[in-house]
Structure formats: C-alpha cells, structure tokens
Design a protein around this motif. Sequence first.
Motif, PDB file in Angstrom:
ATOM      1  N   SER A 113     -13.434  -2.502  -7.747  1.00 38.32           N
ATOM      2  CA  SER A 113     -11.902  -2.198  -7.346  1.00 38.32           C
ATOM      3  C   SER A 113     -11.924  -0.721  -6.788  1.00 38.32           C
ATOM      4  O   SER A 113     -12.165   0.227  -7.049  1.00 38.32           O
ATOM      5  N   ILE A 114     -11.038  -0.595  -5.561  1.00 36.31           N
ATOM      6  CA  ILE A 114     -10.867   0.243  -4.960  1.00 36.31           C
ATOM      7  C   ILE A 114      -9.384   0.886  -5.111  1.00 36.31           C
ATOM      8  O   ILE A 114      -9.177   2.370  -5.322  1.00 36.31           O
ATOM      9  N   CYS A 115      -8.605  -0.052  -5.172  1.00 36.72           N
ATOM     10  CA  CYS A 115      -6.931   0.849  -5.459  1.00 36.72           C
ATOM     11  C   CYS A 115      -6.367  -0.232  -6.066  1.00 36.72           C
ATOM     12  O   CYS A 115      -6.514  -1.619  -6.037  1.00 36.72           O
ATOM     13  N   TYR A 116      -5.226   0.184  -7.001  1.00 32.03           N
ATOM     14  CA  TYR A 116      -4.246  -0.666  -7.441  1.00 32.03           C
ATOM     15  C   TYR A 116      -2.880  -0.099  -7.005  1.00 32.03           C
ATOM     16  O   TYR A 116      -2.687   1.206  -6.720  1.00 32.03           O
ATOM     17  N   ASP A 117      -1.793  -0.983  -7.079  1.00 33.13           N
ATOM     18  CA  ASP A 117      -0.549  -0.354  -6.782  1.00 33.13           C
ATOM     19  C   ASP A 117       0.379  -1.532  -7.227  1.00 33.13           C
ATOM     20  O   ASP A 117       0.047  -2.346  -7.652  1.00 33.13           O
ATOM     21  N   ASN A 118       1.802  -0.902  -7.240  1.00 26.04           N
ATOM     22  CA  ASN A 118       2.746  -1.925  -7.593  1.00 26.04           C
ATOM     23  C   ASN A 118       3.011  -3.019  -6.688  1.00 26.04           C
ATOM     24  O   ASN A 118       2.529  -2.938  -5.551  1.00 26.04           O
ATOM     25  N   PRO A 119       3.278  -4.283  -7.111  1.00 30.64           N
ATOM     26  CA  PRO A 119       2.961  -5.338  -6.273  1.00 30.64           C
ATOM     27  C   PRO A 119       4.121  -5.233  -5.318  1.00 30.64           C
ATOM     28  O   PRO A 119       4.100  -5.820  -4.290  1.00 30.64           O
ATOM     29  N   GLU A 120       5.152  -4.614  -5.483  1.00 29.37           N
ATOM     30  CA  GLU A 120       6.258  -4.263  -4.199  1.00 29.37           C
ATOM     31  C   GLU A 120       5.427  -3.766  -2.912  1.00 29.37           C
ATOM     32  O   GLU A 120       5.893  -4.124  -1.798  1.00 29.37           O
ATOM     33  N   GLY A 121       4.636  -3.012  -3.087  1.00 32.43           N
ATOM     34  CA  GLY A 121       4.034  -2.578  -2.023  1.00 32.43           C
ATOM     35  C   GLY A 121       2.958  -3.551  -1.140  1.00 32.43           C
ATOM     36  O   GLY A 121       2.529  -3.082  -0.185  1.00 32.43           O
ATOM     37  N   PHE A 122       2.667  -4.569  -1.638  1.00 31.71           N
ATOM     38  CA  PHE A 122       1.609  -5.499  -1.287  1.00 31.71           C
ATOM     39  C   PHE A 122       2.501  -5.955   0.053  1.00 31.71           C
ATOM     40  O   PHE A 122       3.753  -6.539   0.057  1.00 31.71           O
ATOM     41  N   GLY A 123       1.609  -6.026   1.105  1.00 27.50           N
ATOM     42  CA  GLY A 123       2.138  -6.543   2.284  1.00 27.50           C
ATOM     43  C   GLY A 123       2.659  -5.665   3.290  1.00 27.50           C
ATOM     44  O   GLY A 123       3.033  -5.871   4.465  1.00 27.50           O
ATOM     45  N   SER A 124       3.083  -4.549   2.753  1.00 31.37           N
ATOM     46  CA  SER A 124       3.658  -3.479   3.708  1.00 31.37           C
ATOM     47  C   SER A 124       2.926  -2.425   3.554  1.00 31.37           C
ATOM     48  O   SER A 124       2.334  -1.858   4.555  1.00 31.37           O
ATOM     49  N   VAL A 125       2.587  -1.889   2.367  1.00 30.93           N
ATOM     50  CA  VAL A 125       1.904  -0.385   2.084  1.00 30.93           C
ATOM     51  C   VAL A 125       0.194  -0.916   1.933  1.00 30.93           C
ATOM     52  O   VAL A 125      -0.640  -0.342   2.518  1.00 30.93           O
ATOM     53  N   LEU A 126      -0.007  -1.960   1.469  1.00 29.22           N
ATOM     54  CA  LEU A 126      -1.461  -2.509   1.079  1.00 29.22           C
ATOM     55  C   LEU A 126      -1.405  -3.963   1.837  1.00 29.22           C
ATOM     56  O   LEU A 126      -1.101  -4.757   1.275  1.00 29.22           O
ATOM     57  N   THR A 127      -2.172  -3.748   2.824  1.00 30.24           N
ATOM     58  CA  THR A 127      -2.423  -4.957   3.731  1.00 30.24           C
ATOM     59  C   THR A 127      -4.064  -4.970   3.884  1.00 30.24           C
ATOM     60  O   THR A 127      -4.855  -4.169   3.513  1.00 30.24           O
ATOM     61  N   HIS A 128      -4.603  -6.380   4.027  1.00 27.67           N
ATOM     62  CA  HIS A 128      -5.784  -6.629   4.627  1.00 27.67           C
ATOM     63  C   HIS A 128      -6.458  -5.630   5.585  1.00 27.67           C
ATOM     64  O   HIS A 128      -7.425  -5.056   5.553  1.00 27.67           O
TER      65      HIS A 128
END
Length: 187
Positions: A113-128
């Motif tokens: 695991s490299i990072c965790y975030d709140n799911p609200e950040g998925f797709g904008s802040v945290l992308t492939h």
Amino acid sequence: ATDIFRKDVVTAITNRAEKQQHESAVKKLWPDLVATGILVGAEFDGVNGGEMDMAWAEVSFATSSEHESLISELYDIFYRRDATRLDAVNTSMVDEKKEELPPRSQPWVPHLSICYDNPEGFGSVLTHQLFEDFLRNKCPALAAAAESSDTTAKFARAVSGISLWKTAGTMADWKCLDRFQFDCVKP
C-alpha cells in the motif's frame, strides 16, 4: 494481546523455512513476491462487499501456494487458536467467537500500500495516471509495476517483515498492533 501470538508466529514462519531448506538449498522466512501491476481504487462500506469507505493506491503482487499456506497458518494463529485458548476459560465464549469467525477468503492478494485517501478524492486527486507518475518520479524502483505490457519484466521483492493492523473505524482510527521484522529471527 499480540505478544501472546508472537511466539506462534515466529514458530510458524521458521518451521516453514526449515521445511523449505530440506527441499532446496535456500532457507527464506517468506517467499519472494512478484509484482503484477498497480491498482488504484475505492470502496464504500456495504457496497459490493466493501468493509469501509476509502480510496487507495498499491503495487499488487502475485500470490503463490507458499504464500497462501503461510497466510492460512497465520489466520489460524490469530483466529482459531485464540478460540482454543479461550476454551480453558469459558466454553460459551468459545462458541460465540467461533460463530463470529468468517472463513478465510482465498486467495489474499499481497500488496504494498502506497497511500490511502477519503473516497471523495478518488478519480480527481487519486487517479491511475497520477499514481503511475508518482511511481516514476518518486519511487523508480517500483515503477516497473506500472508497465502495462505483459512482456515487460516486472520485479520480485523480498519480504522483510509483516505487520498486523486494526482497521476498524476511519483511517484515523487505524492502529498498527504489531510489526514483525524477519531480521530479528535467525533463519
């Protein structure tokens, strides 16, 4: 509570290494893991089997029969043997605990695991793509895992230890219960 299990964990891992040494010249406490790719995802508690609300990025590794055997042994130590120990104290507690224990799902995908975030950040802040860029720029030794070609040589990673985490509640509530470095045990 984890100190109770520490000796059992060491015994399980060293017994496996000793058995392996009889079968080959190499004695390792844990099998090497081969990178298979990267994963960026999100889950929500109660949706499609999700157990919590989170987004994450990881380097994924292939499992193996050796790895699965060790995971099953550790699962047994942390769940089944604890119930056996309780048997001496209170039989009704053992029956309750056995009912609560889910069967171990197979296989368990090893990952870094490299990072965790709140799911609200998925797709904008945290992308492939952002995760691939991060690996190339900040973690070049792991960047090969992001290559999409099946012919690209991935890498194997020696496992140097394991950790046990309590992941109840929000990520802020997560707690590392124990960390076991293999260099503290003679193989």
